[in-house]
Motif scaffolding. Structure first.
Motif, PDB file in Angstrom:
ATOM      1  N   GLY A  49       8.425 -77.136 -17.594  1.00  0.00           N
ATOM      2  CA  GLY A  49       8.410 -75.990 -18.179  1.00  0.00           C
ATOM      3  C   GLY A  49       7.817 -74.749 -17.544  1.00  0.00           C
ATOM      4  O   GLY A  49       6.791 -75.270 -16.577  1.00  0.00           O
ATOM      5  N   ILE A  50       7.890 -73.657 -18.006  1.00  0.00           N
ATOM      6  CA  ILE A  50       7.046 -72.472 -17.368  1.00  0.00           C
ATOM      7  C   ILE A  50       5.502 -72.703 -17.269  1.00  0.00           C
ATOM      8  O   ILE A  50       4.790 -72.369 -16.474  1.00  0.00           O
ATOM      9  N   SER A  51       5.086 -73.227 -18.676  1.00  0.00           N
ATOM     10  CA  SER A  51       3.639 -73.531 -18.630  1.00  0.00           C
ATOM     11  C   SER A  51       3.141 -74.679 -17.575  1.00  0.00           C
ATOM     12  O   SER A  51       1.919 -74.488 -17.090  1.00  0.00           O
ATOM     13  N   ASP A  52       3.949 -75.512 -17.346  1.00  0.00           N
ATOM     14  CA  ASP A  52       3.873 -76.333 -16.163  1.00  0.00           C
ATOM     15  C   ASP A  52       3.666 -75.912 -14.599  1.00  0.00           C
ATOM     16  O   ASP A  52       2.709 -76.135 -13.946  1.00  0.00           O
ATOM     17  N   LEU A  53       4.555 -75.078 -14.786  1.00  0.00           N
ATOM     18  CA  LEU A  53       4.733 -74.224 -13.218  1.00  0.00           C
ATOM     19  C   LEU A  53       3.431 -73.296 -13.138  1.00  0.00           C
ATOM     20  O   LEU A  53       2.920 -73.190 -12.069  1.00  0.00           O
ATOM     21  N   GLU A  54       2.963 -72.641 -14.242  1.00  0.00           N
ATOM     22  CA  GLU A  54       1.777 -72.043 -14.042  1.00  0.00           C
ATOM     23  C   GLU A  54       0.555 -72.610 -13.337  1.00  0.00           C
ATOM     24  O   GLU A  54      -0.225 -72.229 -12.749  1.00  0.00           O
ATOM     25  N   SER A  55       0.606 -74.035 -13.429  1.00  0.00           N
ATOM     26  CA  SER A  55      -0.662 -74.801 -12.939  1.00  0.00           C
ATOM     27  C   SER A  55      -0.364 -74.981 -11.375  1.00  0.00           C
ATOM     28  O   SER A  55      -1.245 -75.364 -10.771  1.00  0.00           O
ATOM     29  N   ALA A  77      16.912 -79.314 -17.229  1.00  0.00           N
ATOM     30  CA  ALA A  77      16.869 -78.695 -15.906  1.00  0.00           C
ATOM     31  C   ALA A  77      16.732 -77.175 -16.024  1.00  0.00           C
ATOM     32  O   ALA A  77      17.475 -76.441 -16.409  1.00  0.00           O
ATOM     33  N   ARG A  78      15.493 -76.892 -15.838  1.00  0.00           N
ATOM     34  CA  ARG A  78      15.170 -75.487 -15.780  1.00  0.00           C
ATOM     35  C   ARG A  78      15.085 -74.717 -14.391  1.00  0.00           C
ATOM     36  O   ARG A  78      14.188 -74.932 -13.954  1.00  0.00           O
ATOM     37  N   GLU A  79      16.050 -73.715 -14.529  1.00  0.00           N
ATOM     38  CA  GLU A  79      16.238 -73.126 -12.886  1.00  0.00           C
ATOM     39  C   GLU A  79      14.970 -72.406 -12.540  1.00  0.00           C
ATOM     40  O   GLU A  79      14.644 -72.389 -11.480  1.00  0.00           O
ATOM     41  N   ALA A  80      14.224 -71.628 -13.638  1.00  0.00           N
ATOM     42  CA  ALA A  80      13.159 -71.117 -13.366  1.00  0.00           C
ATOM     43  C   ALA A  80      12.051 -71.943 -12.708  1.00  0.00           C
ATOM     44  O   ALA A  80      11.216 -71.462 -12.228  1.00  0.00           O
ATOM     45  N   VAL A  81      12.093 -73.067 -13.198  1.00  0.00           N
ATOM     46  CA  VAL A  81      10.986 -74.202 -12.661  1.00  0.00           C
ATOM     47  C   VAL A  81      11.426 -74.495 -11.339  1.00  0.00           C
ATOM     48  O   VAL A  81      10.722 -74.738 -10.319  1.00  0.00           O
ATOM     49  N   ARG A  82      12.791 -75.008 -11.173  1.00  0.00           N
ATOM     50  CA  ARG A  82      13.507 -75.673 -10.142  1.00  0.00           C
ATOM     51  C   ARG A  82      13.065 -74.736  -8.768  1.00  0.00           C
ATOM     52  O   ARG A  82      12.586 -75.293  -7.607  1.00  0.00           O
ATOM     53  N   ALA A 136      12.632 -70.698 -25.868  1.00  0.00           N
ATOM     54  CA  ALA A 136      12.157 -69.242 -25.593  1.00  0.00           C
ATOM     55  C   ALA A 136      10.696 -69.528 -25.135  1.00  0.00           C
ATOM     56  O   ALA A 136      10.760 -68.924 -23.756  1.00  0.00           O
ATOM     57  N   ALA A 137       9.935 -70.376 -25.239  1.00  0.00           N
ATOM     58  CA  ALA A 137       8.725 -70.434 -24.674  1.00  0.00           C
ATOM     59  C   ALA A 137       8.928 -71.106 -23.457  1.00  0.00           C
ATOM     60  O   ALA A 137       8.095 -70.806 -22.349  1.00  0.00           O
ATOM     61  N   MET A 138       9.569 -72.236 -23.498  1.00  0.00           N
ATOM     62  CA  MET A 138       9.809 -73.234 -22.002  1.00  0.00           C
ATOM     63  C   MET A 138      10.381 -72.224 -21.061  1.00  0.00           C
ATOM     64  O   MET A 138      10.369 -72.509 -19.948  1.00  0.00           O
ATOM     65  N   ASN A 139      11.207 -71.411 -21.258  1.00  0.00           N
ATOM     66  CA  ASN A 139      11.912 -70.649 -20.416  1.00  0.00           C
ATOM     67  C   ASN A 139      11.019 -69.250 -20.004  1.00  0.00           C
ATOM     68  O   ASN A 139      11.566 -68.325 -19.018  1.00  0.00           O
ATOM     69  N   GLY A 140       9.997 -69.010 -20.648  1.00  0.00           N
ATOM     70  CA  GLY A 140       9.026 -67.855 -20.471  1.00  0.00           C
ATOM     71  C   GLY A 140       9.485 -66.667 -20.959  1.00  0.00           C
ATOM     72  O   GLY A 140       9.199 -65.414 -20.768  1.00  0.00           O
ATOM     73  N   GLU A 141      10.283 -66.783 -22.054  1.00  0.00           N
ATOM     74  CA  GLU A 141      10.948 -65.565 -22.667  1.00  0.00           C
ATOM     75  C   GLU A 141       9.843 -65.064 -23.723  1.00  0.00           C
ATOM     76  O   GLU A 141       9.886 -63.922 -24.092  1.00  0.00           O
ATOM     77  N   ILE A 142       8.964 -65.655 -24.247  1.00  0.00           N
ATOM     78  CA  ILE A 142       8.027 -65.568 -25.317  1.00  0.00           C
ATOM     79  C   ILE A 142       6.766 -66.062 -24.888  1.00  0.00           C
ATOM     80  O   ILE A 142       6.641 -67.266 -24.502  1.00  0.00           O
ATOM     81  N   PRO A 143       5.732 -65.545 -25.031  1.00  0.00           N
ATOM     82  CA  PRO A 143       4.446 -66.264 -24.723  1.00  0.00           C
ATOM     83  C   PRO A 143       4.283 -66.963 -25.682  1.00  0.00           C
ATOM     84  O   PRO A 143       4.471 -67.052 -26.830  1.00  0.00           O
ATOM     85  N   ILE A 144       3.695 -68.315 -25.002  1.00  0.00           N
ATOM     86  CA  ILE A 144       3.316 -69.560 -25.828  1.00  0.00           C
ATOM     87  C   ILE A 144       2.536 -69.285 -27.099  1.00  0.00           C
ATOM     88  O   ILE A 144       2.520 -69.837 -28.139  1.00  0.00           O
ATOM     89  N   GLN A 145       1.345 -68.507 -26.723  1.00  0.00           N
ATOM     90  CA  GLN A 145       0.463 -68.150 -27.839  1.00  0.00           C
ATOM     91  C   GLN A 145       1.004 -67.158 -29.348  1.00  0.00           C
ATOM     92  O   GLN A 145       0.649 -67.682 -30.311  1.00  0.00           O
ATOM     93  N   GLU A 146       2.262 -66.761 -29.136  1.00  0.00           N
ATOM     94  CA  GLU A 146       2.934 -66.300 -29.884  1.00  0.00           C
ATOM     95  C   GLU A 146       3.921 -67.394 -30.768  1.00  0.00           C
ATOM     96  O   GLU A 146       3.986 -67.349 -31.977  1.00  0.00           O
ATOM     97  N   VAL A 147       4.499 -68.416 -30.056  1.00  0.00           N
ATOM     98  CA  VAL A 147       5.354 -69.315 -30.696  1.00  0.00           C
ATOM     99  C   VAL A 147       4.647 -70.291 -31.390  1.00  0.00           C
ATOM    100  O   VAL A 147       4.888 -70.699 -32.496  1.00  0.00           O
ATOM    101  N   PHE A 148       3.340 -70.961 -31.027  1.00  0.00           N
ATOM    102  CA  PHE A 148       2.630 -71.900 -31.466  1.00  0.00           C
ATOM    103  C   PHE A 148       2.465 -71.470 -33.204  1.00  0.00           C
ATOM    104  O   PHE A 148       2.890 -72.271 -34.054  1.00  0.00           O
ATOM    105  N   PRO A 149       1.784 -70.722 -33.745  1.00  0.00           N
ATOM    106  CA  PRO A 149       1.695 -70.198 -35.187  1.00  0.00           C
ATOM    107  C   PRO A 149       2.859 -70.218 -35.807  1.00  0.00           C
ATOM    108  O   PRO A 149       2.833 -70.630 -37.193  1.00  0.00           O
ATOM    109  N   LYS A 150       3.716 -69.578 -35.246  1.00  0.00           N
ATOM    110  CA  LYS A 150       4.919 -69.283 -36.045  1.00  0.00           C
ATOM    111  C   LYS A 150       5.785 -70.582 -36.237  1.00  0.00           C
ATOM    112  O   LYS A 150       6.331 -70.842 -37.448  1.00  0.00           O
ATOM    113  N   ARG A 151       5.740 -71.507 -35.310  1.00  0.00           N
ATOM    114  CA  ARG A 151       6.474 -72.819 -35.382  1.00  0.00           C
ATOM    115  C   ARG A 151       5.444 -73.811 -36.525  1.00  0.00           C
ATOM    116  O   ARG A 151       6.235 -74.461 -37.317  1.00  0.00           O
ATOM    117  N   MET A 152       4.297 -73.686 -36.372  1.00  0.00           N
ATOM    118  CA  MET A 152       3.432 -74.722 -37.303  1.00  0.00           C
ATOM    119  C   MET A 152       3.354 -73.918 -38.492  1.00  0.00           C
ATOM    120  O   MET A 152       3.524 -74.884 -39.766  1.00  0.00           O
TER     121      MET A 152
END
Length: 368
Positions: free
Chosen positions: A323-329, A344-349, A195-211
């Motif tokens: 990923g989307i976070s890379d594309l932001e760069s 292969a993420r179409e949103a990045v391609r 969800a984070a890599m596809n840009g569906e959820i902000p990364i900052q929300e995903v990090f603490p949940k996963r850890m």
């Protein structure tokens, strides 16, 4: 006011000692390998105006090791990768609003066990001198001597940033940490990562949940670190080696975790890793992660690239990632390469400047 002043050029890697307006000494030095910067923990050399606030080691033998500015005995001249503070310490205190944290960062002019690197940027933030030269300089000046460190103005070098997970390695480290905790936890973590890599959820929300779900200890992290090395994407080792031969500085820029990625970086010959720190207690149990580290949030990767550009003034800057976070760069780079060799993420391609699914195609694409 002192009759002496010190001028340090990052471009020339030179320290000049001036007495009453006249140049009386010039010494080669080594400033930070990561360039210039004033941020705490950046491992960069601050620039601007300073003063010598304290002088330590006046009677110490050449080669004396200082830790926390305390004499630890004389260095035995053995090979050591560690950046030792030797012989004398000139402790800098910043005078500008931008560098007021310099003394608290423990930025010194000091002797070094890496004299062979003097004349090129190689330090962890301080200004290194040969042990003979620091003794001579120490004996000439006094506390209160003003120092100016001039920022670089000459463009130089080429930077290429690589995402790690699903780019340099075929795995997603966070998913592998989750997998080790069992199928239910793995499924939860994998869903959050995608969800984070596809840009569906902000990364900052995903990090603490996963850890909080995983809470990986040091032993588990070491296992996954080894897995990274064993799952390098095809062609990556050759590609990195060729880039370095042609004057590129490769940097891993990842939302993954530094302890897991460092062994991979060493294996690939990559000196710089920008990844999230993990904290463990004395028994190796998980405590937390650095929630303030830029790559734990959307927009963090371009912020880090911007700092590197300011620090080194590169002639070219490229990012490679999946990923989307890379594309932001993309807004901070000259060229963004989307990598789809693992996922292969179409949103990045669709928004990348170029797209590859074979890492060996990268170097011809960017025209070394």
């Amino acid at each position: 006011m002192s009759d002496y002043r010190i001028e340090i050029s990052v471009d020339d890697q030179q320290l000049k000692l001036i007495y009453q307006g006249e140049l009386i000494r010039s010494y080669p030095v080594s400033t930070a390998r990561k360039g210039v910067g004033t941020q705490e923990g950046s491992f960069r050399t601050p620039t601007g105006n300073f003063v010598i606030s304290e002088m330590i080691g006046a009677e110490a033998p050449s080669g004396t090791i200082f830790k926390g500015r305390i004499d630890q005995g004389v260095w035995d001249a053995c090979e050591c990768e560690q950046d030792l503070v030797l012989t004398r310490i000139l402790w800098l205190d910043g005078l500008d609003a931008s560098n007021r944290n310099t003394k608290g960062r423990y930025i010194y002019i000091h002797g070094t066990n890496h004299e062979s690197l003097i004349g090129s940027p190689a330090s962890c933030g301080c200004v290194r001198m040969t042990n003979r030269d620091i003794i001579e300089l120490f004996n000439l000046i006094e506390t209160g001597t003003p120092v100016t460190i001039h920022p670089p103005i000459k463009p130089g070098g080429k930077l290429i940033f690589f995402d790690c997970d699903s780019t340099l390695s075929t795995i997603e480290g966070i998913d592998e940490l989750g997998r080790a905790r069992g199928p239910e936890i793995f499924a939860q973590v994998e869903d959050l990562t995608n969800a984070a890599m596809n840009g569906e959820i902000p990364i900052q929300e995903v990090f603490p949940k996963r850890m909080e779900i995983i809470r990986p200890d040091r032993s588990l992290c070491d296992e996954i670190a080894e897995l990274y090395v064993n799952t390098i994407t095809p062609g990556t080792e050759q590609t990195i080696a060729e880039l370095k031969q042609h004057g590129w500085t490769p940097i891993i820029l990842s939302g993954g975790f530094a302890p897991l990625i460092m062994p991979l970086a060493r294996h690939l010959g990559i000196d710089h890793v920008e990844a999230v720190p993990l904290n463990f207690d004395d028994q190796g149990n998980y405590v937390d992660f650095d929630a303030n580290y830029p790559t734990t949030r959307n927009g963090g990767k371009p912020d880090i690239i911007r700092e590197w550009k300011h620090a080194l003034l590169p002639t070219r800057t490229i990012m490679v990632g999946d990923g989307i976070s890379d594309l932001e760069s993309r807004r901070e780079t000259d060229f963004f390469v989307g990598y789809g060799g693992v996922v292969a993420r179409e949103a990045v391609r669709s928004k990348a400047d170029a797209w590859i699914e074979d890492m060996t195609k990268l170097n011809s694409l960017i025209d070394l």
